[in-house]
Scaffold this active site. Structure first.
Site, mmCIF file in Angstrom:
data_model
loop_
_atom_site.group_PDB
_atom_site.id
_atom_site.type_symbol
_atom_site.label_atom_id
_atom_site.label_comp_id
_atom_site.label_asym_id
_atom_site.label_seq_id
_atom_site.Cartn_x
_atom_site.Cartn_y
_atom_site.Cartn_z
ATOM 1 N N MET A 132 -57.311 -5.759 -29.052
ATOM 2 C CA MET A 132 -58.287 -5.368 -30.065
ATOM 3 C C MET A 132 -59.588 -4.945 -29.390
ATOM 4 O O MET A 132 -60.446 -5.768 -29.080
ATOM 5 C CB MET A 132 -58.503 -6.503 -31.067
ATOM 6 C CG MET A 132 -57.251 -6.866 -31.842
ATOM 7 S SD MET A 132 -57.540 -8.062 -33.178
ATOM 8 C CE MET A 132 -58.431 -7.029 -34.365
ATOM 9 N N THR A 139 -65.518 3.735 -29.331
ATOM 10 C CA THR A 139 -65.741 2.934 -28.123
ATOM 11 C C THR A 139 -65.643 3.769 -26.844
ATOM 12 O O THR A 139 -65.567 3.212 -25.752
ATOM 13 C CB THR A 139 -64.723 1.775 -28.052
ATOM 14 O OG1 THR A 139 -63.399 2.291 -28.290
ATOM 15 C CG2 THR A 139 -65.031 0.697 -29.071
ATOM 16 N N ARG A 304 -30.259 34.538 -35.223
ATOM 17 C CA ARG A 304 -31.343 35.011 -36.091
ATOM 18 C C ARG A 304 -31.053 36.436 -36.596
ATOM 19 O O ARG A 304 -31.932 37.300 -36.621
ATOM 20 C CB ARG A 304 -32.690 34.975 -35.377
ATOM 21 C CG ARG A 304 -33.231 33.595 -35.034
ATOM 22 C CD ARG A 304 -33.727 32.825 -36.262
ATOM 23 N NE ARG A 304 -32.635 32.136 -36.952
ATOM 24 C CZ ARG A 304 -32.760 31.550 -38.139
ATOM 25 N NH1 ARG A 304 -33.928 31.584 -38.745
ATOM 26 N NH2 ARG A 304 -31.735 30.953 -38.697
ATOM 27 N N GLN A 314 -35.576 37.524 -23.642
ATOM 28 C CA GLN A 314 -36.476 37.046 -22.594
ATOM 29 C C GLN A 314 -37.651 36.259 -23.157
ATOM 30 O O GLN A 314 -38.056 35.243 -22.584
ATOM 31 C CB GLN A 314 -36.991 38.230 -21.770
ATOM 32 C CG GLN A 314 -37.870 37.818 -20.596
ATOM 33 C CD GLN A 314 -38.248 38.994 -19.719
ATOM 34 O OE1 GLN A 314 -37.516 39.974 -19.632
ATOM 35 N NE2 GLN A 314 -39.391 38.908 -19.074
ATOM 36 N N ALA A 376 -40.289 29.438 -30.064
ATOM 37 C CA ALA A 376 -38.980 29.934 -29.646
ATOM 38 C C ALA A 376 -38.001 29.968 -30.817
ATOM 39 O O ALA A 376 -37.195 30.893 -30.943
ATOM 40 C CB ALA A 376 -38.429 29.062 -28.515
ATOM 41 N N VAL A 377 -38.087 28.976 -31.673
ATOM 42 C CA VAL A 377 -37.185 28.895 -32.829
ATOM 43 C C VAL A 377 -37.629 29.840 -33.937
ATOM 44 O O VAL A 377 -36.821 30.454 -34.629
ATOM 45 C CB VAL A 377 -37.116 27.442 -33.347
ATOM 46 C CG1 VAL A 377 -36.364 27.363 -34.668
ATOM 47 C CG2 VAL A 377 -36.457 26.544 -32.302
ATOM 48 N N MET A 379 -39.857 30.747 -37.566
ATOM 49 C CA MET A 379 -40.295 30.166 -38.831
ATOM 50 C C MET A 379 -39.437 28.984 -39.256
ATOM 51 O O MET A 379 -39.924 28.040 -39.892
ATOM 52 C CB MET A 379 -40.279 31.250 -39.925
ATOM 53 C CG MET A 379 -40.872 30.802 -41.241
ATOM 54 S SD MET A 379 -42.623 30.366 -41.046
ATOM 55 C CE MET A 379 -42.843 29.247 -42.432
ATOM 56 N N PHE A 401 -55.394 9.281 -28.673
ATOM 57 C CA PHE A 401 -55.428 7.818 -28.693
ATOM 58 C C PHE A 401 -55.315 7.229 -27.292
ATOM 59 O O PHE A 401 -55.208 7.946 -26.316
ATOM 60 C CB PHE A 401 -54.379 7.272 -29.669
ATOM 61 C CG PHE A 401 -52.968 7.138 -29.159
ATOM 62 C CD1 PHE A 401 -52.092 6.272 -29.807
ATOM 63 C CD2 PHE A 401 -52.486 7.831 -28.067
ATOM 64 C CE1 PHE A 401 -50.787 6.120 -29.376
ATOM 65 C CE2 PHE A 401 -51.190 7.678 -27.621
ATOM 66 C CZ PHE A 401 -50.341 6.816 -28.290
ATOM 67 N N ASP A 402 -55.419 5.897 -27.225
ATOM 68 C CA ASP A 402 -55.408 5.187 -25.946
ATOM 69 C C ASP A 402 -56.484 5.749 -25.015
ATOM 70 O O ASP A 402 -56.263 5.944 -23.823
ATOM 71 C CB ASP A 402 -54.024 5.279 -25.288
ATOM 72 C CG ASP A 402 -53.858 4.228 -24.194
ATOM 73 O OD1 ASP A 402 -53.722 3.044 -24.535
ATOM 74 O OD2 ASP A 402 -53.864 4.593 -23.005
#
Length: 439
Positions: A132, A139, A304, A314, A376-377, A379, A401-402
C-alpha cells in the site's frame, strides 16, 4: 559465451504455468464477464485464485530459503509471461500478492518473515498481500524535497503506531471482502502531527516507515478506523481490485514495524518496486504475445476477399515482423534485468537502471505491438468477438501503473544517468568508464 537456453527447471516452470493457464484460467472469463462492477468481477475470480494457491503459484512467489519454491526471478518472469498470454484475471492478483510480500522478503528480520510469510507458503486458502503505497494525489514525486510527501502518516504512541491517511490503487488491499488483505505493507511518512505539512528542509526518504497490517489488525481497531471509500472502474484489467482506503487513527502494534524508519524503509520500498518493474515487462510481453499470435493465425488463414492469405502481403507481414522483433528483444531485456537484480557483485544503481529501462521499453513497445497486430488484421480486430479490444485496454495500463514511465521510471533512470560516476555499460561489461578523450 552467452547462453539463452532455458534450464530444465525453467522449462518445467513454463510448462506448469502453461498448463495452469490453459486448463484453469481460460475458464475465468465466463465467470467474471457477467458481473457489473469491478469488485464483483474481482470476487468472481476467487475460486481461480484458490486454484493458483493449490497449484503452488503463490508459494512460487517466495524464495526457497524462506520456505517458498521460487528459484530465481528468471523463473518468475517465465511464469508471468505464460499466465498473461492467456488471461490477466487472477494473474494480476498473483503479481500483486508477490509485490505485497516483497518488502517482507527483502527485510532482514527472520522472525517477521517466518510469521507473515506463513499463510503464503501453506498452499491453502486464498491469501492476498498488498504493498500500500499509492495515494489519491499521486506518489510519483513522493521523495521530492520541499514537496508535500506522503499524506499517509504514522506516529509512535506508546507501544503502537497510529496511521492516518488515504491510499488509492494498491491491488488486493481491500481483501476479498473489503475487510483487508491477509498482509498489507503500508508505506507511511513518520509525523508526530498528521495535520502538519512535511518539513521542506527535511529529506523525505529519512521519514519513511513500513507497517505490516493484517486482517486481525483491522479487526482489532474501531470500525471507522479502516474504511473503503470506493473502487475505481477500470477500462482494462477489469478483475483487479485497488480500492480507495482511509485510515483514521488506525493502531498497529510496534512489533509490526518492518524495519527502522528512514532510509532503510525507503530502500525496501524502492527495491520492491524495482523488482516489480522488471517483472511488469514479462506481463506486457504476455499480453502483446497474445495479440501477435492471434494476428498471425488470422493472417495465415484469412484472405480478406482476395486470392491469397493476407500474410502474403508485404504490408501485413511487416507489421507482424515488427511485433515479433519487439517481443524477442523485450523478453531478452527482461531476462537480463532480473538476472542483473540478483547479481550481488553489481552496485544498486546498475541494477536500478537496468530494471527501469526494461519497464520503460517493454511496456511502451507492447502497446505498439498490440496496435500493429490490429492494423495487420484490419477492421475485424475492433470487433469484440476477437481478443484485440480487451488486449488493447490491458496493454495500455502497463506504461502507467507500477510507477508510470513518464512521471517515475524515466525520472529514476535520469537520476542514475546524471551521476558523475555513471557507467552506461556496467550491467553488461562490469566497470567500464567512457573514454572521454576520444570524443
Amino acid at each position: 559465451m552467452v547462453d539463452f537456453k532455458l534450464s530444465p527447471s525453467q522449462l518445467e516452470a513454463r510448462r506448469h504455468a502453461q498448463a495452469f493457464a490453459n486448463t484453469v484460467l481460460t475458464k475465468a472469463s465466463a465467470e467474471y464477464s457477467t458481473q457489473k462492477d469491478q469488485l464483483s468481477r474481482f470476487q468472481a475470480t476467487r475460486p481461480f485464485y484458490r486454484e493458483a494457491v493449490r497449484h503452488g503459484l503463490i508459494k512460487a512467489q517466495v524464495p526457497i530459503p524462506l520456505g517458498g519454491t521460487m528459484e530465481s526471478l528468471v523463473h518468475e518472469s517465465i511464469i508471468l509471461e505464460e499466465l498473461f498470454a492467456v488471461e490477466p484475471a487472477t494473474s494480476i492478483t498473483i503479481v500483486a500478492t508477490a509485490l505485497g510480500l516483497m518488502p517482507v522478503i527483502l527485510c532482514d528480520s527472520p522472525s517477521l518473515q517466518e510469521k507473515f510469510l506463513k499463510p503464503f507458503i501453506s498452499g491453502e486458502g486464498e491469501p492476498l498481500a498488498s504493498l500500500m503505497h499509492s495515494e489519491p494525489n499521486g506518489t510519483a514525486n513522493w521523495l521530492q524535497k520541499g514537496g508535500p510527501g506522503l499524506q499517509t502518516t504514522a506516529r509512535k504512541v506508546g507501544n503502537e503506531w497510529v496511521i492516518s491517511g488515504e491510499k488509492l490503487w494498491p491491488s488486493n488491499s481491500g481483501g476479498w471482502d473489503y475487510k483487508g488483505a491477509d498482509l498489507a505493507c503500508v508505506v507511511c511518512r513518520v509525523s508526530d502531527d498528521p495535520s502538519k505539512p512535511q518539513d521542506p528542509n527535511v529529506d523525505p526518504a529519512t521519514q519513511i516507515a513500513v507497517l505490516l497490517v493484517t486482517r486481525e489488525t483491522i479487526a482489532n481497531n474501531k470500525k471507522d478506523a479502516y474504511q473503503i471509500l470506493g473502487e475505481p472502474e477500470l477500462a482494462g484489467h477489469i478483475t483487479t481490485s485497488g480500492p480507495h482506503t482511509r485510515f483514521t487513527e488506525f493502531h498497529v502494534p510496534h512489533e509490526n514495524l518492518l524495519c527502522t524508519p528512514g532510509l532503510k524503509a525507503q530502500g525496501l520500498v524502492e527495491t520492491a518496486f524495482a523488482m516489480s518493474a522488471a517483472l511488469v515487462g514479462a506481463m506486457a510481453i504476455g499480453t502483446a504475445r497474445a495479440a501477435f499470435e492471434e494476428a498471425l493465425v488470422f493472417a495465415k488463414s484469412d484472405t480478406r476477399g482476395g486470392s491469397k492469405h493476407i500474410i502474403e502481403h508485404q504490408s501485413v507481414a511487416d507489421k507482424l515482423i515488427d511485433c515479433k522483433i519487439r517481443l524477442e528483444t523485450s523478453r531478452l531485456l527482461v531476462w537480463k534485468a532480473v538476472t542483473t537484480l540478483e547479481d550481488e557483485a553489481l552496485e544498486w544503481k546498475v541494477k536500478l537502471e537496468m530494471a527501469m529501462q526494461t519497464k520503460i521499453y517493454t511496456t511502451d513497445v507492447a502497446v505498439e505491438c498490440v496496435i500493429d497486430a490490429m492494423k495487420a488484421v484490419g477492421m475485424k480486430s475492433y470487433a469484440k468477438d476477437m481478443s484485440f479490444p480487451r488486449l488493447l485496454n490491458e496493454v495500455m495500463c502497463y506504461p502507467l501503473f507500477d510507477g508510470g514511465n513518464i512521471g517515475l521510471r524515466r525520472r529514476q533512470m535520469q537520476r542514475v544517468m546524471a551521476l558523475e560516476d555513471y557507467e552506461p555499460w556496467a550491467a553488461t561489461y562490469g566497470s567500464s568508464k567512457v573514454d572521454k578523450s576520444r570524443l
